[in-house]
Design an enzyme around this catalytic site. Structure first.
Site, PDB file in Angstrom:
ATOM      1  CG  HIS A 129      15.387  -2.599  36.471  1.00 18.50           C
ATOM      2  ND1 HIS A 129      15.677  -3.853  36.953  1.00 18.50           N
ATOM      3  CD2 HIS A 129      14.676  -1.980  37.457  1.00 18.50           C
ATOM      4  CE1 HIS A 129      15.177  -3.994  38.169  1.00 18.50           C
ATOM      5  NE2 HIS A 129      14.555  -2.884  38.490  1.00 18.50           N
ATOM      6  CB  CYS A 168      11.549  -1.690  39.319  1.00 22.49           C
ATOM      7  SG  CYS A 168      12.263  -0.128  39.883  1.00 22.49           S
TER       8      CYS A 168
END
Length: 153
Positions: free
Chosen positions: A106, A129
């Site tokens: 992301h 992430c």
């Protein structure tokens, strides 16, 4: 799982070594894309092609998980995608693409007004992430199909 150790020779080009590593490791993907996240160099490397014939098309600086919340290592597959998340917590991460459970590619972190909250890349500081520049997260979101293989080492 790949247990091969690939050492880069001093002075050699990272992109050439990256391509050589991937093509000598018998990586395959059910799509025309393959992603290798190199946690040592903190880069997301995107390839197009097929087994032993991969061509590096993008190499993006990223941010990976910090020591207490590391990015998982291994072989995974691209899953669900979404435009953004985090609004209920007061931030926005754009263009998420799942590679394992709650682990995602992301964008960097933005405030709700659109300003950058945390734009650091090239570091180990996420909760696991893989953060990217917004335009690079969008490229993955727009172009990488579900089930594409992702190797993280």
């Amino acid at each position: 799982m790949i247990n091969k150790i690939f050492s880069f020779k001093r002075g050699e080009d990272y992109n050439n070594n990256t391509t050589a590593f991937v093509n000598s490791s018998d990586f395959s993907s059910p799509t025309e894309y393959f992603i290798w996240v190199d946690t040592k160099k903190i880069k997301v490397n995107i390839f197009r092609g097929s087994k032993n014939k991969w061509n590096l098309i993008h190499s993006y600086l990223c941010t990976i998980g910090k020591k207490s919340t590391p990015t998982p290592k291994g072989t995974f597959s691209i899953g669900i995608k979404g435009l953004y998340f985090g609004v209920e917590r007061g931030y926005k991460c754009w263009y998420y693409t799942q590679f394992k459970g709650n682990y995602l590619f992301h964008s960097i972190i933005y405030n709700l007004d659109g300003s950058v909250r945390d734009g650091r890349l090239g570091m180990a500081l996420s909760d696991g992430c893989v953060r990217l520049a917004k335009e690079n997260a969008k490229w993955i979101y727009d172009n990488i199909p579900e089930s594409t293989k992702v190797y993280i080492s």
